[in-house]
Design an enzyme around this catalytic site. Structure first.
Site, short mmCIF file in Angstrom:
data_model
loop_
_atom_site.label_atom_id
_atom_site.label_comp_id
_atom_site.label_asym_id
_atom_site.label_seq_id
_atom_site.Cartn_x
_atom_site.Cartn_y
_atom_site.Cartn_z
N LYS A 123 -18.36 -20.18 -8.96
CA LYS A 123 -19.78 -20.56 -8.87
C LYS A 123 -19.99 -21.81 -9.67
CE LYS A 123 -23.50 -18.76 -6.96
NZ LYS A 123 -23.55 -17.90 -5.75
P1 NAD Z 1 -33.34 -21.00 -1.81
O1 NAD Z 1 -33.40 -22.05 -2.86
O2 NAD Z 1 -33.18 -21.39 -0.38
O3 NAD Z 1 -34.67 -20.09 -1.91
C1 NAD Z 1 -35.07 -19.47 -3.09
C2 NAD Z 1 -36.44 -18.85 -2.87
O4 NAD Z 1 -36.79 -18.12 -4.06
C3 NAD Z 1 -37.54 -19.88 -2.64
O5 NAD Z 1 -38.43 -19.40 -1.63
C4 NAD Z 1 -38.26 -19.91 -3.98
O6 NAD Z 1 -39.63 -20.30 -3.89
C5 NAD Z 1 -38.11 -18.46 -4.41
N1 NAD Z 1 -38.34 -18.27 -5.84
C6 NAD Z 1 -37.88 -19.02 -6.86
N2 NAD Z 1 -38.35 -18.56 -8.04
C7 NAD Z 1 -39.11 -17.49 -7.73
C8 NAD Z 1 -39.87 -16.57 -8.50
N3 NAD Z 1 -39.96 -16.70 -9.83
N4 NAD Z 1 -40.51 -15.57 -7.85
C9 NAD Z 1 -40.46 -15.45 -6.51
N5 NAD Z 1 -39.76 -16.27 -5.73
C10 NAD Z 1 -39.09 -17.29 -6.34
O7 NAD Z 1 -32.19 -20.00 -2.27
P2 NAD Z 1 -31.34 -19.00 -1.36
O8 NAD Z 1 -30.11 -19.70 -0.93
O9 NAD Z 1 -32.22 -18.34 -0.36
O10 NAD Z 1 -30.88 -17.93 -2.47
C11 NAD Z 1 -31.72 -16.85 -2.87
C12 NAD Z 1 -30.85 -15.78 -3.51
O11 NAD Z 1 -29.84 -15.35 -2.58
C13 NAD Z 1 -30.07 -16.22 -4.77
O12 NAD Z 1 -29.95 -15.11 -5.63
C14 NAD Z 1 -28.71 -16.59 -4.22
O13 NAD Z 1 -27.71 -16.52 -5.20
C15 NAD Z 1 -28.56 -15.49 -3.18
N6 NAD Z 1 -27.59 -15.77 -2.14
C16 NAD Z 1 -27.68 -16.88 -1.34
C17 NAD Z 1 -26.73 -17.11 -0.34
C18 NAD Z 1 -26.83 -18.26 0.62
O14 NAD Z 1 -26.04 -18.31 1.57
N7 NAD Z 1 -27.75 -19.20 0.46
C19 NAD Z 1 -25.66 -16.20 -0.18
C20 NAD Z 1 -25.58 -15.08 -1.00
C21 NAD Z 1 -26.56 -14.87 -1.96
#
Ligand code: NAD
Length: 423
Positions: free
Chosen positions: A113
């Site tokens: 990561k």
């Molecule tokens: P992203 O940046 O696309 O979206 C994040 C979202 O979370 C946004 O809508 C943002 O406004 C919201 N957010 C941020 N702070 C917040 C808060 N305090 N309260 C409520 N909402 C809040 O990120 P993503 O890629 O969708 O990732 C989200 C989660 O999923 C993370 O934990 C990431 O590690 C996990 N994840 C992502 C992937 C991927 O393929 N992108 C894969 C596995 C896990």
């Protein structure tokens, strides 16, 4: 010695949480203490300073990290996060979870990561590009298609991956798409990667509903986060007839008991509007989002949002962890034995890394996959992993989380044992 090494990471609540989970599994499966010590801290962590020239000419320097939890099972694989709260311990925890996730999915990767402690919303596009290219340059010595392959995470996207691919390719002197996954399709990305994590979440949710005898059209959902994972999860649930009754993001939360028109919300947000201003739903307090009654609750934003203070207030039947580490061990203990069906993060959000694996294979072989092939293979691997986790949970009377982590930790332990210790 392990204790000394861990002192570097233990200041982070998220890392302590990942350690607690590992210790619990190690106790349950009688993991040899020497192996536990090797798994309890990352193999390698690189801290870098990333200076960036801002648009007004002055220079800001940000802290950047790349952590490789292990290289036992293949290249390290894991996202790159841009968020102000990023620190060494958080990145190390996320890298460790990636190791277990790749192992549960039987992918030939170890966990990695990266992150930069920065608020991406405060950077112009040009500043983001310079930050990304300089970070790539700073971590160049430890990344590579056979060494460490990045992907998008919170605050980063396809464009970020395109800049990393270009920077790396300029260094090696040829186009090297296999250095990152989650990049645009035009430069070697795979169709369906952007949707893969949310799609995988929903494959798991459908299995859970089926097991509980609930039809999708009878179900409601609440989703925290409307970024990559949250928005695609909403879309996929909506397409299957599940009514999404509340969603939230960093600006707040909105609800509509009759069901939110998700395609309309997607268009509204894509148009640059804030989710909380969506006319098709009414505002609710952000703190009330997770306790809104629903069939399926999907945290898809930050870690540790379900904790001892709110776990007892959850009113869902299925908790599908789209985010990494959304539930603290204390909250997990409170949920244990209750009637909430937990789909743990290391299984639930594994669709992203699974399609990243397809993308990496596609780029190494220079043989393009169709979207149909991607989705069929994703569904097959997700359902297979879901089945193995449930089978172990039922046969040994374990929680789904303990069962999933057990599969992951034991696979890495077997591989470490087989390879032995060098020299
Ligand atoms: P992203 O940046 O696309 O979206 C994040 C979202 O979370 C946004 O809508 C943002 O406004 C919201 N957010 C941020 N702070 C917040 C808060 N305090 N309260 C409520 N909402 C809040 O990120 P993503 O890629 O969708 O990732 C989200 C989660 O999923 C993370 O934990 C990431 O590690 C996990 N994840 C992502 C992937 C991927 O393929 N992108 C894969 C596995 C896990």
């Amino acid at each position: 010695m392990a204790h000394l090494v861990n002192g570097l990471y233990d200041t982070s609540e998220t890392f302590r949480m990942a350690r607690k989970q590992l210790d619990a599994v190690a106790g349950a499966v009688d993991l040899h203490p020497d192996l536990l010590a090797r798994m309890a801290a990352p193999k390698r962590a690189l801290l870098v300073s990333v200076p960036v020239r801002r648009d007004d000419g002055h220079i800001d320097t940000f802290a950047g990290y790349r952590v490789q939890h292990s290289l036992t099972s293949g290249p390290s694989k894991g996202g790159l996060r841009y968020h102000p709260a990023v620190d060494l311990g958080e990145v190390a925890a996320l890298a460790m979870w990636m190791s277990w996730k790749c192992a549960i999915m039987n992918l030939p990767f170890s966990g990695g990561k990266g992150g930069i402690s920065v608020d991406p919303s405060k950077l112009s596009l040009g500043e983001k590009e310079r930050l990304t290219r300089r970070y790539t340059e700073e971590v160049l010595s430890i990344i590579g298609p056979r060494q460490d392959v990045m992907a998008p995470d919170m605050g980063t996207d396809e464009q970020t991956m395109a800049w990393i691919m270009d920077t790396y390719s300029m260094k090696v002197g040829y186009a090297c798409p296999e250095i990152v996954t989650g990049k645009p399709v035009e430069i070697g990305g795979i169709t369906g990667r952007r949707e893969a994590t949310g799609r995988g979440v929903v494959f798991c949710v459908m299995q859970a509903l089926d097991e509980l005898g609930i039809r999708p059209e009878q179900a409601t959902a609440v989703v925290q986060g409307f970024g990559n994972v949250g928005s695609v999860t909403c879309q996929e649930l909506h397409q299957r007839g599940v009514k999404v009754v509340a969603v939230g993001d960093k600006d707040g939360a909105v609800a509509n008991a009759a069901g939110i028109d998700i395609p309309a919300l997607m268009r509204f947000v894509a148009g640059g509007q804030s989710l909380v201003k969506f006319p098709g739903a009414g505002p609710i307090a952000a703190d009330d989002l997770l306790s809104t009654p629903c069939t399926v609750l999907v945290p898809a934003a930050l870690e540790r949002v379900i904790h001892a203070g709110n776990a007892a207030k959850l009113r869902c039947r299925v908790l599908a962890e789209g985010a990494n580490g959304p539930t603290t061990p204390e909250a997990d203990a409170m949920l244990a034995g209750g009637d909430i069906f937990v789909i743990p993060d290391v299984l639930c959000n594994a669709g992203g890394v699974t399609v990243s694996y397809f993308e990496w294979v596609q780029d190494l072989q220079q043989f393009m996959w169709s979207e149909e092939q991607v989705n069929q293979n994703l569904a097959k691997l997700m359902l297979d992993a879901f089945g193995r986790v449930r089978a172990l949970a039922k046969s040994r009377n374990l929680s789904n989380r303990t069962a999933a982590l057990t599969l992951g930790v034991q696979k890495v332990a077997r591989e470490m044992t087989r390879r032995g210790l060098f020299p």
